[in-house]
Design a protein around this motif. Structure first.
Motif, short mmCIF file in Angstrom:
data_model
loop_
_atom_site.label_atom_id
_atom_site.label_comp_id
_atom_site.label_asym_id
_atom_site.label_seq_id
_atom_site.Cartn_x
_atom_site.Cartn_y
_atom_site.Cartn_z
N ALA A 173 0.83 -1.21 0.00
CA ALA A 173 0.00 0.00 0.00
C ALA A 173 0.87 1.26 0.00
O ALA A 173 0.50 2.28 -0.60
N ALA A 176 1.94 1.79 -3.52
CA ALA A 176 0.84 2.37 -4.29
C ALA A 176 0.71 3.87 -4.03
O ALA A 176 0.45 4.66 -4.94
N SER A 199 -3.94 -0.18 -5.54
CA SER A 199 -3.43 -0.95 -4.40
C SER A 199 -4.15 -2.29 -4.29
O SER A 199 -5.36 -2.38 -4.54
N PRO A 203 -5.68 0.95 1.63
CA PRO A 203 -4.67 1.92 2.08
C PRO A 203 -4.96 2.47 3.47
O PRO A 203 -4.02 2.77 4.21
#
Length: 224
Positions: A173, A176, A199, A203
């Motif tokens: 995450a 991302a 992701s 997140p």
């Protein structure tokens, strides 16, 4: 730095503020631009009891010594030293084994973790950048205390190597998040929407995990 108190002047500070960095234990005194440093330091030094209480809540130092356990992605590894084993680390049955002289064991563990972090973070960055349809100029790692990743306008993404100690979903995450900055160099709604799209994991859950546990990751490899 004055004694063991770091003095920092901040243009938006309205008053003196004393804090203890949870990632390092450093004592920081933040002052308005024109405040008297001498008087502020006298006040800060009078707060020894408060400083001691704050330091008592800090994570425990976790040196890289034989017999210690360390998180590694979604696993937990036990460190082992075997003089007859190869110097380069290898994993066997949830044990991370290093050979060579006992002296330098700690440095070899950290070098191995940094190399693993670079490999995993580079791979994840490439994969997620392809998903986002963007390019990344370069991936690098370091050991910053203030952030887990950063993305420059030139396309270089830099990560904390300590992400390799976090669950893989948290690492992914974070990747991302930084890759999304190749499209949006801000933290507005469009940015967060893109992070969610590229992701593999939530997140928000990753950010919450880092808020709760991130400081402790900085105490691995430290002896005090």
């Amino acid at each position: 730095m004055t004694g063991d108190i770091e003095v920092v002047r901040h243009p938006r500070a309205r008053r003196a503020k004393l804090s203890v960095d949870p990632t390092s234990g450093a004592i920081r005194l933040t002052l308005p631009p024109r405040a008297s440093e001498r008087r502020a330091l006298e006040w800060a030094k009078s707060q020894r009891d408060w400083i001691a209480r704050q330091r008592a809540t800090l994570p425990t130092a976790r040196p890289f010594v034989p017999g210690a356990s360390i998180p590694f992605g979604d696993a937990v590894l036990t460190l082992e030293w075997m003089a007859s084993a190869p110097r380069a680390g290898r994993i066997a049955n949830e044990t991370l084994i290093f050979g060579g002289p006992r002296d330098g064991f700690e440095r070899r563990v950290e070098r191995w973790l940094r190399a693993q972090a670079f490999s995993v973070l580079t791979g994840e960055t490439t994969r997620i950048a392809e998903r986002a349809g963007v390019s990344v100029a370069r991936v690098s790692i370091g050991d910053p205390h203030g952030r887990w990743g950063s993305c420059s306008s030139s396309g270089t993404i830099r990560y904390s190597w300590r992400l390799i100690l976090a669950p893989h979903s948290v690492l992914q995450a974070t990747v991302a998040h930084e890759v999304a900055h190749r499209v949006h160099m801000h933290h507005g709604p469009d940015f967060h929407a893109l992070v969610g799209q590229i992701s593999d994991s939530d997140p928000k859950i990753a950010r919450a995990w880092l808020r709760r546990n991130g400081a402790a990751l900085h105490w691995f490899g430290r002896s005090n």
